[in-house]
Scaffold this active site. Sequence first.
Site, short mmCIF file in Angstrom:
data_model
loop_
_atom_site.label_atom_id
_atom_site.label_comp_id
_atom_site.label_asym_id
_atom_site.label_seq_id
_atom_site.Cartn_x
_atom_site.Cartn_y
_atom_site.Cartn_z
N GLU A 1 -13.47 -15.20 28.34
CA GLU A 1 -14.57 -15.02 28.02
C GLU A 1 -15.61 -16.03 27.84
O GLU A 1 -15.25 -17.19 28.39
CB GLU A 1 -14.52 -14.24 26.48
CG GLU A 1 -13.73 -13.01 26.30
CD GLU A 1 -13.73 -12.34 25.05
OE1 GLU A 1 -14.20 -13.25 23.74
OE2 GLU A 1 -13.44 -11.21 24.84
N ASN A 2 -16.67 -15.85 27.76
CA ASN A 2 -17.82 -16.82 27.88
C ASN A 2 -19.09 -16.59 27.06
O ASN A 2 -19.37 -15.39 26.57
CB ASN A 2 -18.47 -16.67 29.34
CG ASN A 2 -19.39 -17.84 29.92
OD1 ASN A 2 -20.40 -17.91 29.65
ND2 ASN A 2 -18.72 -18.56 30.54
N ALA A 3 -19.95 -17.64 26.66
CA ALA A 3 -20.92 -17.56 25.61
C ALA A 3 -21.88 -16.61 26.32
O ALA A 3 -22.63 -16.04 25.33
CB ALA A 3 -21.41 -18.99 25.57
N TYR B 1 -21.96 -13.43 27.36
CA TYR B 1 -21.00 -12.52 27.23
C TYR B 1 -20.70 -11.88 28.69
O TYR B 1 -19.53 -11.62 28.95
CB TYR B 1 -21.43 -11.46 26.33
CG TYR B 1 -21.16 -11.96 24.69
CD1 TYR B 1 -20.95 -13.31 24.62
CD2 TYR B 1 -21.64 -11.15 23.82
CE1 TYR B 1 -20.87 -13.75 23.26
CE2 TYR B 1 -21.58 -11.52 22.57
CZ TYR B 1 -21.38 -12.80 22.29
OH TYR B 1 -21.16 -13.18 20.77
N GLU C 1 -6.93 -8.22 34.00
CA GLU C 1 -6.49 -7.51 35.23
C GLU C 1 -7.19 -7.97 36.32
O GLU C 1 -6.75 -8.33 37.43
CB GLU C 1 -6.78 -5.90 35.16
CG GLU C 1 -5.93 -5.21 34.23
CD GLU C 1 -6.74 -5.16 32.65
OE1 GLU C 1 -7.61 -6.18 32.46
OE2 GLU C 1 -6.85 -3.76 32.22
N CYS D 1 -9.90 -0.97 31.34
CA CYS D 1 -11.47 -0.56 31.23
C CYS D 1 -11.80 -0.03 32.52
O CYS D 1 -11.13 -0.13 33.62
CB CYS D 1 -12.44 -1.73 31.01
SG CYS D 1 -12.63 -3.08 32.40
N ASN E 1 -7.57 -12.66 29.93
CA ASN E 1 -9.24 -12.42 29.82
C ASN E 1 -9.77 -13.72 29.58
O ASN E 1 -9.20 -14.61 28.90
CB ASN E 1 -9.64 -11.39 29.13
CG ASN E 1 -9.14 -11.49 27.61
OD1 ASN E 1 -8.02 -12.22 27.28
ND2 ASN E 1 -9.92 -10.96 26.51
N CYS F 1 -11.91 -9.79 32.79
CA CYS F 1 -10.68 -9.18 32.18
C CYS F 1 -9.68 -9.80 32.82
O CYS F 1 -9.52 -10.38 34.07
CB CYS F 1 -10.70 -7.76 32.59
SG CYS F 1 -11.81 -6.87 31.66
N CYS G 1 -11.94 -2.45 35.69
CA CYS G 1 -10.43 -2.83 36.20
C CYS G 1 -9.86 -1.54 36.83
O CYS G 1 -8.89 -1.90 37.64
CB CYS G 1 -9.77 -3.40 35.02
SG CYS G 1 -10.37 -5.03 34.63
#
Length: 134
Positions: free
Chosen positions: A48-50, A52, A59, A92, A46, A57, A95
Amino acid sequence: MTNTTTDQQLAARALAVRKSAYGHYSGFKVGAALLDDKGHVHVGCNVENAAYPQGSCAETGAIAAMVAAGGKRIRTIAVAGGREQVSTCTPCGGCRQRISEFADTNTRILVLNDADSWQSFSIQDLLPASFKLD
Ligand code: THU
């Protein structure tokens, strides 16, 4: 190509790539490793980013790597996620749909409970009555 990658090896690859995860905001790190129809392994984590919603993910990354490398189908995908330790992290919803695109009834989704054990699901288990063009 013969499938020489064992479930144990795939789980180990998922655990290893999890160390690269960029779970900066949630503190939740996920690694995924998949075995494709040609016997090749592709991994993702995964990111992530500021902003959001722009995070992706594990997968998703592994599937993108498979497609970029010419893989067509997922035979097995192992997912290792958790905060400190690995704990059960089923894919999730998004995914599940992405896996479904490249899965068939024999595809196995291995969800690690910890470093040494996992549960095996089919896509039918995780996404029954799914949307598919066929
Ligand atoms: N995450 C995954 O990478 N795969 C999943 O199937 C569940 C969630 C990531 C997204 C986010 O970076 C973090 O886990 C917490 O939701």
